[in-house]
Motif scaffolding. Sequence first.
Motif, mmCIF file in Angstrom:
data_model
loop_
_atom_site.group_PDB
_atom_site.id
_atom_site.type_symbol
_atom_site.label_atom_id
_atom_site.label_comp_id
_atom_site.label_asym_id
_atom_site.label_seq_id
_atom_site.Cartn_x
_atom_site.Cartn_y
_atom_site.Cartn_z
ATOM 1 N N VAL A 13 0.872 -1.170 0.000
ATOM 2 C CA VAL A 13 0.000 0.000 0.000
ATOM 3 C C VAL A 13 0.908 1.218 0.000
ATOM 4 O O VAL A 13 2.057 1.134 -0.397
ATOM 5 C CB VAL A 13 -0.957 -0.003 1.221
ATOM 6 N N ASP A 14 0.417 2.342 0.464
ATOM 7 C CA ASP A 14 1.261 3.536 0.534
ATOM 8 C C ASP A 14 2.560 3.219 1.258
ATOM 9 O O ASP A 14 2.577 2.459 2.216
ATOM 10 C CB ASP A 14 0.533 4.668 1.255
ATOM 11 N N ARG A 22 -1.326 4.763 5.487
ATOM 12 C CA ARG A 22 -2.686 4.579 4.975
ATOM 13 C C ARG A 22 -2.748 3.259 4.199
ATOM 14 O O ARG A 22 -1.778 2.865 3.563
ATOM 15 C CB ARG A 22 -3.088 5.721 4.041
ATOM 16 N N PHE A 23 -3.894 2.598 4.253
ATOM 17 C CA PHE A 23 -4.086 1.315 3.593
ATOM 18 C C PHE A 23 -5.200 1.427 2.569
ATOM 19 O O PHE A 23 -6.123 2.222 2.727
ATOM 20 C CB PHE A 23 -4.443 0.239 4.626
ATOM 21 N N GLN A 24 -5.129 0.612 1.531
ATOM 22 C CA GLN A 24 -6.137 0.602 0.468
ATOM 23 C C GLN A 24 -7.054 -0.612 0.543
ATOM 24 O O GLN A 24 -8.086 -0.632 -0.128
ATOM 25 C CB GLN A 24 -5.458 0.634 -0.902
ATOM 26 N N ASP A 25 -6.680 -1.637 1.331
ATOM 27 C CA ASP A 25 -7.526 -2.809 1.467
ATOM 28 C C ASP A 25 -7.151 -3.568 2.734
ATOM 29 O O ASP A 25 -6.137 -3.278 3.354
ATOM 30 C CB ASP A 25 -7.432 -3.725 0.252
ATOM 31 N N TYR A 37 -10.683 -0.488 -0.349
ATOM 32 C CA TYR A 37 -11.222 0.833 -0.001
ATOM 33 C C TYR A 37 -10.538 1.860 -0.883
ATOM 34 O O TYR A 37 -9.357 2.145 -0.720
ATOM 35 C CB TYR A 37 -10.948 1.166 1.474
ATOM 36 N N ASP A 38 -11.275 2.437 -1.840
ATOM 37 C CA ASP A 38 -10.711 3.396 -2.778
ATOM 38 C C ASP A 38 -10.134 4.626 -2.092
ATOM 39 O O ASP A 38 -9.103 5.140 -2.499
ATOM 40 C CB ASP A 38 -11.758 3.841 -3.799
#
Length: 71
Positions: A13-14, A22-25, A37-38
């Motif tokens: 992720v980031d 921050r995470f995207q999934d 999560y967009d």
Amino acid sequence: MPIDRGYEDDDDVDQDEGSGRRFQDFDCPDCSANNPYDDGFGDGDEVRCFYCGQDFAVVVTEAGRLRLKTL
């Protein structure tokens, strides 16, 4: 397949390290479903599994690892 409740989801992720990461999934600790999560999420946010409906509080450790606490 047994679920490892101690699993920490830290997929790519980031690249920010630490508690500001921050995470995207995430993979649900209850049903193992992957939840993208967009908009992303981070420490202090709440997320919901889109499959089983369980809510989780997001905690990001100082090392930048994701932990999900059942609400």
